[in-house]
Structure formats: C-alpha cells, structure tokens
Design a protein around this motif. Sequence first.
Motif, PDB file in Angstrom:
ATOM      1  N   ILE A 104     -11.404   5.147   5.422  1.00 42.00           N
ATOM      2  CA  ILE A 104     -11.489   6.909   5.064  1.00 42.00           C
ATOM      3  C   ILE A 104     -11.497   8.368   6.132  1.00 42.00           C
ATOM      4  O   ILE A 104     -12.260   8.058   5.700  1.00 42.00           O
ATOM      5  CB  ILE A 104     -10.712   7.061   4.091  1.00 42.00           C
ATOM      6  N   SER A 105     -11.659   8.404   7.507  1.00 42.28           N
ATOM      7  CA  SER A 105     -11.419   8.961   7.531  1.00 42.28           C
ATOM      8  C   SER A 105     -11.371  10.650   6.969  1.00 42.28           C
ATOM      9  O   SER A 105     -12.404  11.542   6.408  1.00 42.28           O
ATOM     10  CB  SER A 105     -11.939   9.383   9.547  1.00 42.28           C
ATOM     11  N   TYR A 106      -9.926  11.039   6.183  1.00 44.65           N
ATOM     12  CA  TYR A 106      -9.450  12.719   5.981  1.00 44.65           C
ATOM     13  C   TYR A 106      -8.687  11.543   4.918  1.00 44.65           C
ATOM     14  O   TYR A 106      -7.490  10.762   5.214  1.00 44.65           O
ATOM     15  CB  TYR A 106     -10.099  13.027   6.631  1.00 44.65           C
ATOM     16  N   ALA A 107      -8.306  12.585   4.306  1.00 41.78           N
ATOM     17  CA  ALA A 107      -7.008  12.544   3.557  1.00 41.78           C
ATOM     18  C   ALA A 107      -6.286  13.860   2.609  1.00 41.78           C
ATOM     19  O   ALA A 107      -7.398  14.540   2.673  1.00 41.78           O
ATOM     20  CB  ALA A 107      -7.010  11.255   2.297  1.00 41.78           C
ATOM     21  N   TYR A 108      -5.035  14.297   3.134  1.00 39.78           N
ATOM     22  CA  TYR A 108      -4.201  15.156   2.068  1.00 39.78           C
ATOM     23  C   TYR A 108      -3.129  14.813   1.766  1.00 39.78           C
ATOM     24  O   TYR A 108      -2.170  14.010   2.101  1.00 39.78           O
ATOM     25  CB  TYR A 108      -4.683  16.384   3.085  1.00 39.78           C
ATOM     26  N   CYS A 109      -2.251  15.625   0.502  1.00 39.24           N
ATOM     27  CA  CYS A 109      -1.669  14.920   0.252  1.00 39.24           C
ATOM     28  C   CYS A 109      -0.189  16.398   0.152  1.00 39.24           C
ATOM     29  O   CYS A 109      -0.844  17.772   0.405  1.00 39.24           O
ATOM     30  CB  CYS A 109      -0.955  14.895  -1.021  1.00 39.24           C
ATOM     31  N   GLY A 127      12.746  12.826  -4.529  1.00 30.51           N
ATOM     32  CA  GLY A 127      12.585  11.952  -5.912  1.00 30.51           C
ATOM     33  C   GLY A 127      11.131  12.484  -6.642  1.00 30.51           C
ATOM     34  O   GLY A 127      11.350  12.022  -7.894  1.00 30.51           O
ATOM     35  N   GLY A 128      11.060  13.712  -6.128  1.00 32.50           N
ATOM     36  CA  GLY A 128       9.694  14.675  -6.959  1.00 32.50           C
ATOM     37  C   GLY A 128       9.232  14.089  -6.258  1.00 32.50           C
ATOM     38  O   GLY A 128       7.433  13.824  -6.889  1.00 32.50           O
ATOM     39  N   ARG A 129       8.523  13.267  -5.184  1.00 34.98           N
ATOM     40  CA  ARG A 129       7.311  12.381  -5.720  1.00 34.98           C
ATOM     41  C   ARG A 129       6.204  13.064  -4.130  1.00 34.98           C
ATOM     42  O   ARG A 129       6.946  14.190  -3.894  1.00 34.98           O
ATOM     43  CB  ARG A 129       7.677  10.918  -4.734  1.00 34.98           C
ATOM     44  N   THR A 130       5.421  12.123  -3.920  1.00 35.02           N
ATOM     45  CA  THR A 130       4.361  13.084  -2.875  1.00 35.02           C
ATOM     46  C   THR A 130       3.904  12.239  -2.113  1.00 35.02           C
ATOM     47  O   THR A 130       4.151  11.178  -2.295  1.00 35.02           O
ATOM     48  CB  THR A 130       2.988  13.293  -3.990  1.00 35.02           C
ATOM     49  N   THR A 131       3.783  12.955  -0.268  1.00 37.37           N
ATOM     50  CA  THR A 131       3.678  11.801  -0.071  1.00 37.37           C
ATOM     51  C   THR A 131       1.861  12.249   0.653  1.00 37.37           C
ATOM     52  O   THR A 131       1.322  13.423   0.572  1.00 37.37           O
ATOM     53  CB  THR A 131       4.133  13.079   2.015  1.00 37.37           C
ATOM     54  N   GLY A 132       1.158  11.516   0.371  1.00 39.99           N
ATOM     55  CA  GLY A 132       0.081  11.241   1.121  1.00 39.99           C
ATOM     56  C   GLY A 132      -0.591  11.029   2.563  1.00 39.99           C
ATOM     57  O   GLY A 132      -0.109   9.568   3.139  1.00 39.99           O
ATOM     58  N   VAL A 133      -1.340  11.730   3.665  1.00 35.02           N
ATOM     59  CA  VAL A 133      -1.226  11.065   4.713  1.00 35.02           C
ATOM     60  C   VAL A 133      -2.859  10.966   4.540  1.00 35.02           C
ATOM     61  O   VAL A 133      -4.411  11.162   4.184  1.00 35.02           O
ATOM     62  CB  VAL A 133      -1.358  12.822   5.176  1.00 35.02           C
ATOM     63  N   GLU A 173      -3.481  13.932  19.580  1.00 33.55           N
ATOM     64  CA  GLU A 173      -2.259  13.519  18.751  1.00 33.55           C
ATOM     65  C   GLU A 173      -3.279  12.195  17.644  1.00 33.55           C
ATOM     66  O   GLU A 173      -3.799  11.755  18.702  1.00 33.55           O
ATOM     67  CB  GLU A 173      -1.457  13.102  18.908  1.00 33.55           C
ATOM     68  N   THR A 174      -2.926  11.706  16.523  1.00 36.71           N
ATOM     69  CA  THR A 174      -3.630  10.192  15.768  1.00 36.71           C
ATOM     70  C   THR A 174      -2.556  10.114  15.231  1.00 36.71           C
ATOM     71  O   THR A 174      -1.260  10.820  14.590  1.00 36.71           O
ATOM     72  CB  THR A 174      -4.470  10.815  15.684  1.00 36.71           C
ATOM     73  N   ASP A 175      -2.326   8.488  14.859  1.00 43.52           N
ATOM     74  CA  ASP A 175      -1.869   7.583  14.422  1.00 43.52           C
ATOM     75  C   ASP A 175      -2.159   8.427  12.718  1.00 43.52           C
ATOM     76  O   ASP A 175      -3.910   7.928  11.950  1.00 43.52           O
ATOM     77  CB  ASP A 175      -2.271   6.311  14.500  1.00 43.52           C
ATOM     78  N   VAL A 176      -1.442   8.339  12.243  1.00 40.50           N
ATOM     79  CA  VAL A 176      -1.507   8.458  10.592  1.00 40.50           C
ATOM     80  C   VAL A 176      -0.663   7.840   9.311  1.00 40.50           C
ATOM     81  O   VAL A 176       0.685   7.020   9.991  1.00 40.50           O
ATOM     82  CB  VAL A 176      -2.347   9.593   9.515  1.00 40.50           C
ATOM     83  N   LEU A 177      -1.434   7.163   8.318  1.00 38.05           N
ATOM     84  CA  LEU A 177      -1.047   6.373   7.373  1.00 38.05           C
ATOM     85  C   LEU A 177      -0.444   7.081   6.815  1.00 38.05           C
ATOM     86  O   LEU A 177      -0.239   8.071   5.950  1.00 38.05           O
ATOM     87  CB  LEU A 177      -1.573   5.371   6.836  1.00 38.05           C
ATOM     88  N   CYS A 178       1.214   7.390   6.369  1.00 40.37           N
ATOM     89  CA  CYS A 178       2.076   8.524   5.641  1.00 40.37           C
ATOM     90  C   CYS A 178       2.468   7.337   3.900  1.00 40.37           C
ATOM     91  O   CYS A 178       3.205   6.526   4.543  1.00 40.37           O
ATOM     92  CB  CYS A 178       2.977   8.749   5.629  1.00 40.37           C
ATOM     93  N   VAL A 179       1.652   7.708   3.037  1.00 42.15           N
ATOM     94  CA  VAL A 179       2.326   6.539   1.985  1.00 42.15           C
ATOM     95  C   VAL A 179       2.642   7.600   1.186  1.00 42.15           C
ATOM     96  O   VAL A 179       2.509   8.922  -0.190  1.00 42.15           O
ATOM     97  CB  VAL A 179       1.121   6.224   0.931  1.00 42.15           C
ATOM     98  N   ASN A 180       3.935   7.739   0.822  1.00 40.01           N
ATOM     99  CA  ASN A 180       4.744   7.774  -1.163  1.00 40.01           C
ATOM    100  C   ASN A 180       4.619   7.833  -1.977  1.00 40.01           C
ATOM    101  O   ASN A 180       4.432   6.259  -2.450  1.00 40.01           O
ATOM    102  CB  ASN A 180       6.240   7.428  -0.353  1.00 40.01           C
ATOM    103  N   LEU A 181       3.994   8.817  -2.815  1.00 45.06           N
ATOM    104  CA  LEU A 181       3.759   8.298  -4.151  1.00 45.06           C
ATOM    105  C   LEU A 181       3.892   8.708  -5.547  1.00 45.06           C
ATOM    106  O   LEU A 181       4.793   9.900  -5.222  1.00 45.06           O
ATOM    107  CB  LEU A 181       1.495   8.918  -4.121  1.00 45.06           C
ATOM    108  N   SER A 182       3.739   8.214  -6.697  1.00 44.91           N
ATOM    109  CA  SER A 182       4.706   9.144  -7.548  1.00 44.91           C
ATOM    110  C   SER A 182       3.488   9.976  -7.499  1.00 44.91           C
ATOM    111  O   SER A 182       2.808  10.079  -7.467  1.00 44.91           O
ATOM    112  CB  SER A 182       3.953   8.061  -9.304  1.00 44.91           C
TER     113      SER A 182
END
Length: 149
Positions: free
Chosen positions: A99-104, A110-116, A70-79
Amino acid sequence: MMYLETQFSVFMINKPGVLAQLLDEFARSNVNIQALTMMDSVEHGVLRVVAKNHKKVCQLLTDLNMQFSETDVLCVNLSNKSGALAEITNKLAKAHINISYAYCTAGARGGRTTGVIKVADVKKAMKVLQGGGKTTTKKKKPVKRSPRK
C-alpha cells in the motif's frame, strides 16, 4: 462494495488561497468530490482528489494550467466503525500487496465511509478483497464446551 476510480494528484504552489480557488472552480463546474487529501512541503502542495466526472476534472485542471497526474486507486466502502480500514489493510498485507498510501472520507451512503487505497497491484488487491485471493490466516482453535445436561 469496492470499485476502481481515477485519482488526480494536483501540484500547487504552497501559498494562501490556491486551494480555495481550485475548490471554488470545482464547485462552479459542479464537480462532486468523493474524497480528497492535501499534503504540503515548503515549496508546493499536492492535492489528491477523487471526483465523479473524470473528463470534467481533467478539462478543468487543463484550463487552469495546473500540473496534475492521474492514477487508479481502489475505493472501498467501509463501515464507519473502529477497525474497518485495519481489516482491509490486514488482508492486503497477508497477500503481500504493498500500500503506497491510503485515506478515508466520511459521507458514503448509509453513514458509511470510503477508503481510498493506492496499491501496487490493483487487480490482485481486488481479487483478495473479493475473497478470491489466497491469504494465509491463522486457524481458530476449536472451542471446548462442557456437555449439555
């Protein structure tokens, strides 16, 4: 909107049906997956998954005798538009946050996307993205306009 979430990295044997079996178990247990990514090598695969019910996921993986971390990740709500993730990664880069890694994922409200995003310093990253961190930005040159008549 930005928030901290627990991500599970599940280590699986790389053979047909293993991922399907795990996802079936998530479905039977009513685990709602927010985001996932799958990577593989010759010998094993790693599923990274963010889901709403941390305790339920933890218990499910333990019951299935699956190795995970388990690890903490930052989730960002994006357009959901070109450059949305680039804007976030540029802010983090300017603040010297690795940034070690990222995915969306698609499907946020509202049709947005989440960046992890897995970052080296979560607290600093949150501060920077909320506007409280110092970043170096180029000053815009003043625009010369002709006088109005």
